[in-house]
Design a protein around this motif. Structure first.
Motif, PDB file in Angstrom:
ATOM      1  N   LEU A   1       0.835  -1.204   0.000  1.00 37.19           N
ATOM      2  CA  LEU A   1       0.000   0.000   0.000  1.00 37.19           C
ATOM      3  C   LEU A   1       0.870   1.254   0.000  1.00 37.19           C
ATOM      4  N   LEU A   2       1.916   1.255   0.795  1.00 40.94           N
ATOM      5  CA  LEU A   2       2.828   2.400   0.829  1.00 40.94           C
ATOM      6  C   LEU A   2       3.504   2.582  -0.527  1.00 40.94           C
ATOM      7  N   SER A   3       3.891   1.493  -1.150  1.00 35.98           N
ATOM      8  CA  SER A   3       4.511   1.557  -2.476  1.00 35.98           C
ATOM      9  C   SER A   3       3.542   2.130  -3.508  1.00 35.98           C
ATOM     10  N   HIS A   4       2.291   1.699  -3.450  1.00 36.03           N
ATOM     11  CA  HIS A   4       1.277   2.215  -4.374  1.00 36.03           C
ATOM     12  C   HIS A   4       1.074   3.719  -4.178  1.00 36.03           C
ATOM     13  N   LEU A   5       1.026   4.146  -2.931  1.00 35.40           N
ATOM     14  CA  LEU A   5       0.849   5.572  -2.648  1.00 35.40           C
ATOM     15  C   LEU A   5       2.039   6.389  -3.124  1.00 35.40           C
ATOM     16  N   ASN A   6       3.245   5.841  -2.962  1.00 32.79           N
ATOM     17  CA  ASN A   6       4.441   6.560  -3.416  1.00 32.79           C
ATOM     18  C   ASN A   6       4.485   6.689  -4.933  1.00 32.79           C
ATOM     19  N   LYS A   7       3.915   5.717  -5.642  1.00 36.74           N
ATOM     20  CA  LYS A   7       3.841   5.827  -7.104  1.00 36.74           C
ATOM     21  C   LYS A   7       2.875   6.926  -7.517  1.00 36.74           C
ATOM     22  N   LYS A   8       1.755   7.025  -6.827  1.00 42.04           N
ATOM     23  CA  LYS A   8       0.750   8.032  -7.145  1.00 42.04           C
ATOM     24  C   LYS A   8       1.165   9.430  -6.700  1.00 42.04           C
ATOM     25  N   ASN A   9       1.813   9.505  -5.532  1.00 41.95           N
ATOM     26  CA  ASN A   9       2.206  10.788  -4.958  1.00 41.95           C
ATOM     27  C   ASN A   9       3.522  10.599  -4.209  1.00 41.95           C
ATOM     28  N   PRO A  10       4.634  11.044  -4.780  1.00 48.55           N
ATOM     29  CA  PRO A  10       5.944  10.821  -4.152  1.00 48.55           C
ATOM     30  C   PRO A  10       6.087  11.429  -2.757  1.00 48.55           C
ATOM     31  N   ASP A  11       5.259  12.392  -2.419  1.00 51.76           N
ATOM     32  CA  ASP A  11       5.335  13.035  -1.103  1.00 51.76           C
ATOM     33  C   ASP A  11       4.471  12.355  -0.053  1.00 51.76           C
ATOM     34  N   SER A  12       3.912  11.203  -0.379  1.00 54.31           N
ATOM     35  CA  SER A  12       2.982  10.550   0.543  1.00 54.31           C
ATOM     36  C   SER A  12       3.666   9.809   1.678  1.00 54.31           C
ATOM     37  N   ASN A  13       4.958   9.648   1.620  1.00 53.29           N
ATOM     38  CA  ASN A  13       5.675   8.861   2.622  1.00 53.29           C
ATOM     39  C   ASN A  13       5.470   9.396   4.037  1.00 53.29           C
ATOM     40  N   TYR A  14       5.616  10.683   4.232  1.00 53.25           N
ATOM     41  CA  TYR A  14       5.503  11.231   5.589  1.00 53.25           C
ATOM     42  C   TYR A  14       4.046  11.402   6.036  1.00 53.25           C
ATOM     43  N   LEU A  15       3.101  11.332   5.107  1.00 53.98           N
ATOM     44  CA  LEU A  15       1.687  11.464   5.463  1.00 53.98           C
ATOM     45  C   LEU A  15       0.980  10.120   5.590  1.00 53.98           C
ATOM     46  N   PHE A  16       1.664   9.040   5.273  1.00 51.17           N
ATOM     47  CA  PHE A  16       1.046   7.717   5.236  1.00 51.17           C
ATOM     48  C   PHE A  16       0.411   7.335   6.564  1.00 51.17           C
ATOM     49  N   ILE A  17       1.147   7.441   7.641  1.00 54.31           N
ATOM     50  CA  ILE A  17       0.638   7.034   8.957  1.00 54.31           C
ATOM     51  C   ILE A  17      -0.552   7.897   9.368  1.00 54.31           C
ATOM     52  N   TYR A  18      -0.482   9.190   9.093  1.00 57.84           N
ATOM     53  CA  TYR A  18      -1.600  10.078   9.428  1.00 57.84           C
ATOM     54  C   TYR A  18      -2.848   9.711   8.630  1.00 57.84           C
ATOM     55  N   ALA A  19      -2.677   9.379   7.358  1.00 58.88           N
ATOM     56  CA  ALA A  19      -3.805   8.986   6.515  1.00 58.88           C
ATOM     57  C   ALA A  19      -4.415   7.672   6.993  1.00 58.88           C
ATOM     58  N   ILE A  20      -3.567   6.732   7.378  1.00 60.65           N
ATOM     59  CA  ILE A  20      -4.053   5.447   7.899  1.00 60.65           C
ATOM     60  C   ILE A  20      -4.824   5.665   9.198  1.00 60.65           C
ATOM     61  N   ASN A  21      -4.293   6.497  10.062  1.00 58.00           N
ATOM     62  CA  ASN A  21      -4.993   6.814  11.317  1.00 58.00           C
ATOM     63  C   ASN A  21      -6.344   7.476  11.036  1.00 58.00           C
ATOM     64  N   PHE A  22      -6.373   8.368  10.077  1.00 59.74           N
ATOM     65  CA  PHE A  22      -7.606   9.046   9.683  1.00 59.74           C
ATOM     66  C   PHE A  22      -8.657   8.034   9.232  1.00 59.74           C
ATOM     67  N   LEU A  23      -8.270   7.090   8.377  1.00 57.29           N
ATOM     68  CA  LEU A  23      -9.197   6.069   7.893  1.00 57.29           C
ATOM     69  C   LEU A  23      -9.620   5.120   9.006  1.00 57.29           C
ATOM     70  N   TYR A  24      -8.701   4.813   9.911  1.00 59.49           N
ATOM     71  CA  TYR A  24      -9.016   3.922  11.034  1.00 59.49           C
ATOM     72  C   TYR A  24     -10.021   4.577  11.982  1.00 59.49           C
ATOM     73  N   LEU A  25      -9.860   5.866  12.223  1.00 53.84           N
ATOM     74  CA  LEU A  25     -10.778   6.577  13.112  1.00 53.84           C
ATOM     75  C   LEU A  25     -12.204   6.599  12.572  1.00 53.84           C
ATOM     76  N   PHE A  26     -12.348   6.590  11.257  1.00 58.02           N
ATOM     77  CA  PHE A  26     -13.663   6.555  10.640  1.00 58.02           C
ATOM     78  C   PHE A  26     -14.154   5.129  10.410  1.00 58.02           C
ATOM     79  N   ASN A  27     -13.431   4.176  10.972  1.00 58.17           N
ATOM     80  CA  ASN A  27     -13.791   2.756  10.907  1.00 58.17           C
ATOM     81  C   ASN A  27     -13.955   2.260   9.463  1.00 58.17           C
ATOM     82  N   LEU A  28     -13.055   2.711   8.589  1.00 56.02           N
ATOM     83  CA  LEU A  28     -13.084   2.288   7.196  1.00 56.02           C
ATOM     84  C   LEU A  28     -12.084   1.176   6.906  1.00 56.02           C
TER      85      LEU A  28
END
Length: 80
Positions: free
Chosen positions: A38-65
């Protein structure tokens, strides 16, 4: 505060919501994906996603997705 709520100085592709959007789209397609894949896929789509990955995962987890499976080190889409 700038990671989640964009300001006039924020680039739209460099926000938690943008990275979460890409991640949830991928997880809706494949349902279950390993952490590294998943991290690799995100880095292909957006090279700057590495430092935001954990925050995005937490965001999705909080919404129970998504759900994290420790044994397989993977995420599962569990939303509607």
């Amino acid at each position: 505060m700038g990671l989640l709520l964009p300001t006039k100085h924020s680039h739209p592709d460099k926000t938690v919501i943008a990275i979460a959007y890409i991640a949830i789209g991928r997880l809706k397609k494949v349902r279950i994906e390993k952490y590294d894949d998943l991290l690799s896929h995100l880095n292909k789509k957006n090279p700057d996603s590495n430092y935001l990955f954990i925050y995005a995962i937490n965001f999705l987890y909080l919404f129970n997705l998504i759900k994290y499976h420790i044994k397989t080190d993977s995420f599962e889409y569990v939303g509607p």
